[in-house]
Design a protein around this motif. Sequence first.
Motif, PDB file in Angstrom:
ATOM      1  N   LEU A  25       0.830  -1.200   0.000  1.00 12.42           N
ATOM      2  CA  LEU A  25       0.000   0.000   0.000  1.00 12.42           C
ATOM      3  C   LEU A  25       0.868   1.254   0.000  1.00 12.42           C
ATOM      4  O   LEU A  25       0.615   2.193  -0.762  1.00 12.42           O
ATOM      5  N   ALA A  26       1.891   1.270   0.833  1.00  8.12           N
ATOM      6  CA  ALA A  26       2.779   2.441   0.897  1.00  8.12           C
ATOM      7  C   ALA A  26       3.484   2.664  -0.436  1.00  8.12           C
ATOM      8  O   ALA A  26       3.571   3.799  -0.920  1.00  8.12           O
ATOM      9  N   VAL A  65      -5.027   1.466  -4.446  1.00  4.73           N
ATOM     10  CA  VAL A  65      -4.760   1.747  -3.026  1.00  4.73           C
ATOM     11  C   VAL A  65      -5.990   1.405  -2.184  1.00  4.73           C
ATOM     12  O   VAL A  65      -5.853   0.882  -1.074  1.00  4.73           O
ATOM     13  N   ASP A  66      -7.154   1.659  -2.706  1.00  4.70           N
ATOM     14  CA  ASP A  66      -8.374   1.336  -1.971  1.00  4.70           C
ATOM     15  C   ASP A  66      -8.528  -0.180  -1.816  1.00  4.70           C
ATOM     16  O   ASP A  66      -8.845  -0.669  -0.729  1.00  4.70           O
ATOM     17  N   ASP A  67      -8.283  -0.917  -2.889  1.00  3.83           N
ATOM     18  CA  ASP A  67      -8.390  -2.383  -2.833  1.00  3.83           C
ATOM     19  C   ASP A  67      -7.415  -2.974  -1.820  1.00  3.83           C
ATOM     20  O   ASP A  67      -7.769  -3.858  -1.039  1.00  3.83           O
ATOM     21  N   ILE A  68      -6.191  -2.476  -1.831  1.00  3.29           N
ATOM     22  CA  ILE A  68      -5.168  -2.996  -0.923  1.00  3.29           C
ATOM     23  C   ILE A  68      -5.525  -2.656   0.525  1.00  3.29           C
ATOM     24  O   ILE A  68      -5.456  -3.518   1.409  1.00  3.29           O
ATOM     25  N   ILE A  72      -6.290  -5.194   3.754  1.00  6.71           N
ATOM     26  CA  ILE A  72      -5.610  -5.093   5.050  1.00  6.71           C
ATOM     27  C   ILE A  72      -6.648  -5.070   6.171  1.00  6.71           C
ATOM     28  O   ILE A  72      -6.513  -5.757   7.178  1.00  6.71           O
ATOM     29  N   ARG A  73      -7.703  -4.280   5.976  1.00  7.55           N
ATOM     30  CA  ARG A  73      -8.764  -4.192   6.990  1.00  7.55           C
ATOM     31  C   ARG A  73      -9.491  -5.527   7.140  1.00  7.55           C
ATOM     32  O   ARG A  73      -9.825  -5.934   8.248  1.00  7.55           O
ATOM     33  N   ALA A  74      -9.720  -6.232   6.029  1.00 12.56           N
ATOM     34  CA  ALA A  74     -10.388  -7.531   6.100  1.00 12.56           C
ATOM     35  C   ALA A  74      -9.552  -8.539   6.891  1.00 12.56           C
ATOM     36  O   ALA A  74     -10.105  -9.451   7.518  1.00 12.56           O
TER      37      ALA A  74
END
Length: 157
Positions: A25-26, A65-68, A72-74
């Motif tokens: 993501l970064a 970036v949104d998908d990644i 991560i949240r999932a």
Amino acid sequence: MSKSINIGIDESQRIAVGEGLSRLLADTYTLYLQTHNFHWNVTGPFFQSLHTLFEQHYTELSVAVDDIAERIRALGLLAPGTYAEFSKLTQIKEVQGNIDANTMLKNLVESHETLVRTARSILPLADQANDESSASLVSDRLVVHEKTAWMLRAHLE
């Protein structure tokens, strides 16, 4: 991290994959900024085509970036979302100053190749965890960045 997550992935593996995705993501967000910067500041005889190409690239990265972050949240981790966090996690080199279009292209090739290496480092973690969702996301990102690096290299030949 929520203790109630039970998606069939061992907690330590879930954390390892999530941390790898945080690095991805970064790198992706940093590349998004770099590409947007070049879109705004490109000049020269190929201005129109590069301006349009860079816009296509940063638009695709915006979705990525949104998908990644959502993956991560999932997995139950907080997604990094600040410049400070991204600067600690990214391997993409920041570019400053007024550079010519050719140098922009070279930098973008390097950045996409860096992202490919980051993505590749996550695949074994996801595979070991039997985390098909993360592996699929990372595999899809590999395809995009390898193809984009190839196309950008073609501009330099």
